[in-house]
Design an enzyme around this catalytic site. Sequence first.
Site, short mmCIF file in Angstrom:
data_model
loop_
_atom_site.label_atom_id
_atom_site.label_comp_id
_atom_site.label_asym_id
_atom_site.label_seq_id
_atom_site.Cartn_x
_atom_site.Cartn_y
_atom_site.Cartn_z
CG ASP A 113 22.92 33.12 141.33
OD1 ASP A 113 23.63 32.15 141.04
OD2 ASP A 113 22.07 33.60 140.57
CD1 TRP A 125 24.26 38.34 136.64
CD2 TRP A 125 25.26 39.42 138.31
NE1 TRP A 125 23.46 39.40 136.99
CE2 TRP A 125 24.05 40.07 138.01
CE3 TRP A 125 26.06 39.92 139.34
CZ2 TRP A 125 23.62 41.20 138.70
CZ3 TRP A 125 25.63 41.04 140.04
CH2 TRP A 125 24.43 41.67 139.72
CG ASP A 180 20.22 37.13 144.40
OD1 ASP A 180 20.84 36.15 143.98
OD2 ASP A 180 19.63 37.93 143.66
NE ARG A 225 23.27 31.38 138.24
CZ ARG A 225 21.98 31.37 137.88
NH1 ARG A 225 21.61 30.70 136.80
NH2 ARG A 225 21.08 32.01 138.60
CD GLN A 276 15.92 38.01 141.79
OE1 GLN A 276 14.76 37.60 141.91
NE2 GLN A 276 16.41 38.46 140.65
#
Length: 518
Positions: free
Chosen positions: A356, A426, A335, A424, A312
Amino acid sequence: MTTKSKHIILSLTFLLLFLSTVFSSHVTQRFTSSDDITELVVTALNQTISNVNLSSSNFSDLLQRLGSNLSHRDLCAFDDCLELLDDTVFDLTTAISKLRSHSPELHNVKMLLSAAMTNTRTCLDGFASSDNDENLNNNDNKTYGVAESLKESLFNISSHVSDSLAMLENIPGHIPGKVKEDVGFPMWVSGSDRNLLQDPVDETKVNLVVAQNGTGNYTTIGEAISAAPNSSETRFVIYIKCGEYFENIEIPREKTMIMFIGDGIGRTVIKANRSYADGWTAFHSATVGVRGSGFIAKDLSFVNYAGPEKHQAVALRSSSDLSAYYRCSFESYQDTIYVHSHKQFYRECDIYGTVDFIFGDASVVFQNCSLYARRPNPNQKIIYTAQGRENSREPTGISIISSRILAAPDLIPVQANFKAYLGRPWQLYSRTVIMKSFIDDLVDPAGWLKWKDDFALETLYYGEYMNEGPGSNMTNRVQWPGFKRIETVEEASQFSVGPFIDGNKWLNSTRIPFTLDL
């Protein structure tokens, strides 16, 4: 007993105790009017504020007790929580004020309660890595017990807010009216802001200039933010001249109505390299973090250059309500954009990432944007979104409209080696829609990816509507109960700019095309 079971029992216990206390003074009265239910919610929120303040005080005490024994990431997690709990008090206090106004806007109240829930979850997320952290868990048993008690208190606070959100559903006439269709910027972008967004930079019309060569008021962006007024009700414009600014920027809650104007994507660049791998929480890893409401950015790049191996590494974290980003780029790997909370809008922006790379629990619309998947680590999957809605009553989600879902130049030669997915789940009620967009051939025919096992497959809402491109074919899409082939304009329109980010009042047409509805 599992943590989830404790959470459920605490939630039910609070609701029963709370209702018995309130109803004891109204034994013969039926709570059917709007005023009655509003007072119930206000009473609940006031009690929750007291609980938040107590938790904040306990966090401060524990931080002082542990001191230098904490790892850097745990210190960040404590800092995150203290900041987020402070924001929670502000959000709940604002919600009470709106509820007590002559014409409460319940959609906005729901957004504030949603933000409060997101704050507590983010606080808990920061400690997720501490379960195996010797510095935290191997302290004396008393300290460990206090830490666990504080985590439980956060679950309790979130549960109380969730109960209040449920009670709002019972206020008569809470359903918002029909949205007026028009063309323009959202109602919270004023006429003068509209001109600033459209016109070339005029240094005589900005408040401060940042320039690395000394030709401005300041040489760093941080200095300019410090010099900006607190609690401004008018736009404060900071022009950031061409250059690479190696800074981690925080725009605190009291710095409202700030606007950044740069010299263009790739010309004005704010960059840093904090990451999870180097001991930061995802929340604290952001190159730019924005809390002050009404933030606008135009013509600049937000970059976290930590790299794909650092996990991240956030380029922008925004919990700024009524914030807008126009002709900006956001560049990282995992992220990239943390759309943390509140209402946000992105227009003609470029977003680069791997895993993500748009995530969070804001109500956010991306319109006419380009989402570029970069080359990830070997054997890594590409996931464009990970939306974090945890309660079915939250008015939050990610809406991607008239945009392009593509491979970045570094991925194109090797894209056959990687699978890419639109998103997806979270959290349990994750909600993402993609409408009237171009989806390229890198996206797997299944379209969407599980988080873990069957988690959230029945409760999520993933929708696609009138998309085009080789990756838009829905013949082999996932067969989850929560996946929707949106077939009517009525269903699709609830995720358009008007209803979704509360744009029910709009300005007239501008030189920048902006469609309120579909």
